[in-house]
Write a protein that holds these residues in place. Structure first.
Motif, short mmCIF file in Angstrom:
data_model
loop_
_atom_site.label_atom_id
_atom_site.label_comp_id
_atom_site.label_asym_id
_atom_site.label_seq_id
_atom_site.Cartn_x
_atom_site.Cartn_y
_atom_site.Cartn_z
N UNK A 166 0.80 -1.22 0.00
CA UNK A 166 0.00 0.00 0.00
C UNK A 166 0.84 1.27 0.00
N UNK A 167 2.09 1.17 0.41
CA UNK A 167 2.92 2.37 0.52
C UNK A 167 4.38 2.03 0.28
N UNK A 168 5.07 2.94 -0.41
CA UNK A 168 6.49 2.78 -0.72
C UNK A 168 7.14 4.14 -0.55
N UNK A 169 8.32 4.16 0.05
CA UNK A 169 9.06 5.42 0.18
C UNK A 169 10.55 5.14 0.08
N UNK A 170 11.28 6.12 -0.38
CA UNK A 170 12.73 6.05 -0.53
C UNK A 170 13.37 6.87 0.58
N UNK A 171 14.47 6.36 1.14
CA UNK A 171 15.18 7.14 2.16
C UNK A 171 15.72 8.41 1.55
N UNK A 172 15.99 9.40 2.38
CA UNK A 172 16.43 10.72 1.90
C UNK A 172 17.74 10.64 1.11
N UNK A 173 18.62 9.68 1.47
CA UNK A 173 19.88 9.53 0.74
C UNK A 173 19.75 8.62 -0.47
N UNK A 174 18.57 8.02 -0.68
CA UNK A 174 18.33 7.20 -1.84
C UNK A 174 18.86 5.77 -1.76
N UNK A 175 19.42 5.39 -0.62
CA UNK A 175 20.00 4.04 -0.49
C UNK A 175 18.98 2.97 -0.13
N UNK A 176 17.95 3.33 0.64
CA UNK A 176 17.00 2.34 1.14
C UNK A 176 15.60 2.60 0.62
N UNK A 177 14.87 1.51 0.44
CA UNK A 177 13.48 1.57 0.03
C UNK A 177 12.66 0.91 1.14
N UNK A 178 11.57 1.54 1.50
CA UNK A 178 10.71 1.04 2.58
C UNK A 178 9.34 0.77 2.01
N UNK A 179 8.83 -0.45 2.24
CA UNK A 179 7.51 -0.82 1.75
C UNK A 179 6.63 -1.26 2.91
N UNK A 180 5.36 -0.97 2.81
CA UNK A 180 4.39 -1.38 3.83
C UNK A 180 3.22 -2.06 3.15
N UNK A 181 2.71 -3.12 3.78
CA UNK A 181 1.71 -3.95 3.12
C UNK A 181 0.47 -4.17 3.98
N UNK A 182 -0.58 -4.56 3.30
CA UNK A 182 -1.82 -4.94 3.96
C UNK A 182 -1.61 -6.18 4.85
N UNK A 183 -0.54 -6.96 4.60
CA UNK A 183 -0.27 -8.15 5.41
C UNK A 183 0.31 -7.82 6.79
N UNK A 184 0.49 -6.52 7.09
CA UNK A 184 0.97 -6.10 8.41
C UNK A 184 2.49 -6.11 8.55
N UNK A 185 3.20 -6.14 7.44
CA UNK A 185 4.67 -6.11 7.51
C UNK A 185 5.21 -4.88 6.80
N UNK A 186 6.39 -4.45 7.27
CA UNK A 186 7.17 -3.46 6.54
C UNK A 186 8.48 -4.13 6.18
N UNK A 187 9.02 -3.75 5.05
CA UNK A 187 10.28 -4.32 4.59
C UNK A 187 11.21 -3.20 4.17
#
Length: 120
Positions: free
Chosen positions: A34-55
């Motif tokens: 449902x949601x994706x964001x990139x860290x400010x330095x562009x190195x990391x990607x953060x995803x959040x899901x309806x399954x209750x996990x973030x990666x």
């Protein structure tokens, strides 16, 4: 005609060597992301899901670095803090601030409003 076929067959190994192959297996979410964001330095990607996990993923290689299970329902919004040390997570009823490296909850806030956007 046979010369063209012969030359084509002769060149196939060279063409194959010119294009390296990579096998990548993604261990993704089990639910809808449902949601994706990139860290400010562009190195990391953060995803959040309806399954209750973030990666947390390495953006350049797409390698999965960490998975955190959030038990308060589906994830609606995720974001990194400016310095990357914290993650803000929004669910249906809760805002959580996590330590990026450990996944430990720093603080939780109950919310009674529809969460459209959260930002640190």
């Amino acid at each position: 005609m046979s010369k063209i076929v012969f030359l084509t067959l002769l060149c196939l190994p060279v063409i194959g060597l010119a294009q390296p192959y990579q096998l990548m297996v993604q261990a993704g979410h089990k639910g809808v992301v449902r949601t994706v964001t990139l860290s400010k330095d562009g190195r990391l990607l953060l995803t959040g899901s309806r399954d209750g996990t973030i990666k947390i993923w390495e953006a350049r290689t797409r390698k999965l670095l960490r998975t955190y299970n959030i038990q308060q329902g589906g994830i609606k919004k995720v974001d990194f803090s400016v310095d990357g040390k914290y993650i803000l997570i929004g669910t249906d009823r809760l805002l959580q601030l996590l330590d990026t490296n450990t996944g430990k909850t720093i603080h939780s806030f109950e919310v009674n409003v529809f969460l459209e956007a959260a930002r640190i």
